[in-house]
Scaffold this active site. Structure first.
Site, PDB file in Angstrom:
ATOM      1  N   ASN A   4     -64.566 -61.622 -49.902  1.00  0.00           N
ATOM      2  CA  ASN A   4     -64.418 -60.389 -50.507  1.00  0.00           C
ATOM      3  C   ASN A   4     -65.131 -61.093 -52.374  1.00  0.00           C
ATOM      4  OD1 ASN A   4     -64.631 -57.583 -51.726  1.00  0.00           O
ATOM      5  ND2 ASN A   4     -62.703 -58.207 -52.756  1.00  0.00           N
ATOM      6  N   SER A  34     -69.171 -52.002 -45.473  1.00  0.00           N
ATOM      7  CA  SER A  34     -69.912 -50.927 -44.502  1.00  0.00           C
ATOM      8  C   SER A  34     -71.091 -50.632 -44.461  1.00  0.00           C
ATOM      9  CB  SER A  34     -69.140 -50.336 -43.405  1.00  0.00           C
ATOM     10  OG  SER A  34     -68.450 -49.605 -44.319  1.00  0.00           O
ATOM     11  N   LYS A  89     -72.852 -49.631 -47.255  1.00  0.00           N
ATOM     12  CA  LYS A  89     -73.424 -48.230 -48.153  1.00  0.00           C
ATOM     13  C   LYS A  89     -74.047 -49.603 -49.178  1.00  0.00           C
ATOM     14  CE  LYS A  89     -69.776 -46.842 -50.932  1.00  0.00           C
ATOM     15  NZ  LYS A  89     -69.813 -47.640 -52.389  1.00  0.00           N
ATOM     16  N   ASP A 104     -72.646 -46.747 -55.267  1.00  0.00           N
ATOM     17  CA  ASP A 104     -71.028 -46.913 -55.268  1.00  0.00           C
ATOM     18  C   ASP A 104     -70.031 -45.881 -55.603  1.00  0.00           C
ATOM     19  OD1 ASP A 104     -68.639 -48.170 -54.079  1.00  0.00           O
ATOM     20  OD2 ASP A 104     -68.027 -48.636 -56.551  1.00  0.00           O
ATOM     21  N   TYR A 156     -58.730 -58.636 -60.378  1.00  0.00           N
ATOM     22  CA  TYR A 156     -59.220 -58.470 -59.627  1.00  0.00           C
ATOM     23  C   TYR A 156     -60.422 -57.178 -59.986  1.00  0.00           C
ATOM     24  CZ  TYR A 156     -61.779 -56.768 -55.294  1.00  0.00           C
ATOM     25  OH  TYR A 156     -63.157 -56.097 -54.938  1.00  0.00           O
ATOM     26  N   ALA A 157     -60.992 -57.027 -60.045  1.00  0.00           N
ATOM     27  CA  ALA A 157     -61.743 -56.224 -61.269  1.00  0.00           C
ATOM     28  C   ALA A 157     -61.772 -54.521 -60.390  1.00  0.00           C
ATOM     29  CB  ALA A 157     -63.936 -56.622 -61.017  1.00  0.00           C
ATOM     30  N   ARG A 191     -67.717 -61.456 -54.796  1.00  0.00           N
ATOM     31  CA  ARG A 191     -68.453 -60.406 -55.759  1.00  0.00           C
ATOM     32  C   ARG A 191     -70.327 -60.907 -56.360  1.00  0.00           C
ATOM     33  NH1 ARG A 191     -67.142 -55.058 -54.626  1.00  0.00           N
ATOM     34  NH2 ARG A 191     -65.818 -55.228 -53.423  1.00  0.00           N
TER      35      ARG A 191
HETATM   36  C1  OXD Z   1     -64.839 -50.677 -53.674  1.00  0.00           C
HETATM   37  C2  OXD Z   1     -65.730 -51.234 -54.185  1.00  0.00           C
HETATM   38  O1  OXD Z   1     -63.434 -52.508 -52.987  1.00  0.00           O
HETATM   39  O2  OXD Z   1     -67.080 -50.931 -54.761  1.00  0.00           O
HETATM   40  O3  OXD Z   1     -65.100 -50.126 -53.093  1.00  0.00           O
HETATM   41  O4  OXD Z   1     -65.289 -52.262 -55.016  1.00  0.00           O
HETATM   42 MN    MN Z   2     -66.772 -49.410 -53.499  1.00  0.00          MN
END
Ligand code: OXD
Ligand code: MN
Length: 606
Positions: free
Chosen positions: A368, A257, A259, A272, A207-208, A370
């Site tokens: 989750n 949430s 961003k 991020d 998972y990255a 992506r």
């Molecule tokens: C996190 C992301 O989990 O940016 O915060 O992937």
């Molecule tokens: Mn993040």
């Protein structure tokens, strides 16, 4: 250096050896030789970042099955192990003595264990080495980093998410070090060990958030560097918002949430992460990254037109943990498209109605899931993301997912009030980006609790001092897109556009405000004008009163909880407690006068 150690030389092609030789970087050669001896790969490939490298890495990722081709030849899908779908908090630790709120392991013990797991982990595999710059390559504040991994998916992701900088490693320059192996995917032996000396080891995970070293693993290292060097390394987006001119703001929200969606509303610099430094008395910010690893759940053409476009045009995309449909395209929940009957997802073959071993429904795509894309794919990208001088930060937003307490937007009285009562007091519903239960409220100062690598006290001391040393500190805002009333959410998704515009108008001295015990809130007349102007909507007085009523009792309870937390930390700066005490006293005054809640109209007329 004349010759490389045999362990390394024997695994490099002559072309690669020659490239490495040209760098004359002894630190690098020593590091690579050590890792080769530890992980014992068959061969070593140095990824300079050229087109040929990209083709090679992509081809390998398809050959070894780490990525699966999609109908669009620039798209692929990657699946992580079913138990490896998010950041693994429990398995991630700093190699140090105890730090409150931080997962730590005694250095020797933790290091010995992770090196033991990594021993021989790359046998019969190729070791790939990526060379990057965190921040624009030509900025004097950039930080160099090397990723070593046996995962083509990790390197492929990094080639999209970071700036390749092989030739910058010339001479004996130093760099951050990330060592990763897919290992055997034995989740019980998943470890992410962070040595604040500048190296992170990660194994048995793909998972990255656990494996792409430059993302959240580097953040622990740069946060430590920042606290020691008097700057800020933050979990923040950087966005240019329009008013009379462009104002750059940073926005810190826990993952999941708001961003990413906020960063799509303005000129995009970062979605991020942010490095923020004092340059000639001004706060200036850079994006250490050059791409987006975003949550795909809920991305739909109406609410997220820009991301939707990026995911549907011909640019490169790596999807992860979505549903692969039989026709070679992908589906994710919340896209607005009908749920397919079957496909392949993170659990293998998937069909509508599939249940797991415990009888729980298996979603088509993981919550989750992506997408990984380059910043240059976004039509709202601000070319200044490559500005070596960064952009000047005029405001900082601290946002949470809070159903019960915080008003949608409020402005702090000053830097210290904002840092303490907005940033350091963040509590937010837990996200699916972390393994475990979602939606529980968690203390998450500056949306950084998972990434903090020093004591909270030191971290806050640095924050407070940082603002004081500036000739003009950014204004601070708290945001909450998730406030609920009796009948559910009080705001619609698009309202955040209005809050951003209000911030721009505050910075320009155009919008007024109402004084409340927790900061300044917008006036109805300004919002009514902005709702009409920005969204073409009529904004009712009732909506305003419901959204901006200060829930005094809930705020008071919140600040009491926060104060207890900070009282339990030995090195909390006295100033933090003083500000929280003052905040509580102020709320009490209003409670005595108004009771558990106070409406904006009561405040205006008082
Ligand atoms: C996190 C992301 O989990 O940016 O915060 O992937
Ligand atoms: Mn993040």
């Amino acid at each position: 250096m004349e010759v490389f150690p045999e362990s390394l030389r024997g695994r490099l092609s002559s072309f690669m050896s020659n490239k490495l030789y040209q760098l004359h970087n002894t630190n690098l050669v020593t590091f690579l030789s050590d890792i080769v001896e530890l992980c014992e790969p068959d061969s070593v490939y140095l990824v300079e970042g050229t087109r040929e490298d990209l083709e090679y890495v992509k081809r390998k990722a398809l050959e070894n099955g780490e990525e699966i081709p999609l109908l669009n030849r620039n798209h692929t899908v990657h699946f992580d192990h079913p138990l490896d779908q998010a950041r693994a908090r429990e398995d991630t630790f700093i190699l140090s003595g105890k730090i409150p709120f931080v997962n730590t392991r005694p250095r020797e013990e933790g290091l010995k264990e992770v090196l033991g797991i990594l021993k021989g982990s790359m046998k019969n595999r190729e070791m790939l080495v990526g060379f990057y710059s965190l921040g624009p390559v030509n900025s004097k504040h950039r930080i160099l980093a090397v990723q070593v991994t046996d995962s083509t998916y990790v390197i492929h992701s990094e080639m999209m998410l970071y700036r390749s900088a092989f030739w910058e490693f010339s001479g004996n320059v130093d760099f951050l070090r990330f060592v990763h192996s897919r290992g055997t995917q034995d989740i019980k032996r998943r470890r992410i060990a962070i040595d604040l000396g500048g190296t992170v080891y990660s194994v048995n995970t793909t998972y990255a958030g656990n494996s792409v070293g430059l993302k959240k693993l580097a953040l622990r290292l740069t946060l430590n560097m920042a606290v020691n060097g008097g700057w800020l390394s933050e979990h923040m987006a950087i966005i240019g918002i329009d008013g009379e001119r462009t104002h750059y703001v940073t926005a810190s929200f826990p993952s999941g949430s708001g961003k990413t969606s906020t960063s799509m509303l303005g000129k995009l610099i970062s979605d991020d992460l942010a490095f923020i430094r004092n340059v000639d008395g001004k706060a200036r910010a850079w994006n250490p990254e050059a791409g987006v690893f975003g949550i795909i759940h809920g991305i739909n053409p109406k609410d997220d037109p820009i991301i939707w476009e990026v995911l549907h045009k011909d640019d490169e995309v790596i999807f992860s943990n979505v549903l692969l449909k039989p026709d070679g395209t992908v589906y994710w929940d919340g896209s607005g498209e009908p749920e397919p009957e079957k496909g392949v997802n993170f659990t293998g073959e998937w069909w509508k109605g599939k249940r797991d071993g415990e009888g729980k429904p298996v979603p088509a795509s993981h919550p989750n899931a992506r997408f990984t894309v380059r910043l240059t794919s976004f039509r709202n990208l601000d070319p200044r993301y490559e500005d070596p001088e960064g952009v000047e930060v005029e405001a900082m937003i601290f946002g949470v997912k809070d159903y019960n307490t915080l008003v949608p937007i409020a402005e702090a009285f000053d830097w210290a009030h904002g840092v303490v009562t907005m940033g350091a007091s963040m509590e937010s519903a837990r996200t699916s980006a972390v393994l475990g239960k979602s939606d529980e409220m968690e203390f998450n100062p500056m949306a950084l609790l998972d990434f903090i690598s020093v004591s909270l006290g030191m971290y806050l001391r640095n924050y407070l001092d940082f603002g004081r040393r500036l000739s003009k500190s950014p204004r601070i805002y708290s945001a909450n897109y998730f406030l609920k009333g009796e009948k559910g959410f009080l705001n619609s998704k698009e309202d955040k556009r209005v809050w951003l515009r209000w911030i721009a108008e505050r910075l320009e001295g155009k919008a007024g405000s109402i004084l409340t015990p927790i900061g300044y809130i917008p006036k109805y007349d300004d919002l009514s004008r902005l709702f009409y102007h920005v969204l073409g909507k009529d904004y009712s007085r009732e909506s305003y009163e419901a959204q901006f009523t200060i829930r005094l009792k809930a705020y008071k309870e919140k600040f009491k909880r926060i104060k207890d937390i900070y009282m339990s930390v030995d090195d909390t700066p006295a100033e933090v407690i003083e500000i929280l005490d003052k905040q509580l006293l102020e709320i009490d005054k209003y409670v005595r006068e108004f009771g558990d809640r106070v409406t904006p109209s009561q405040l205006e007329s008082s």
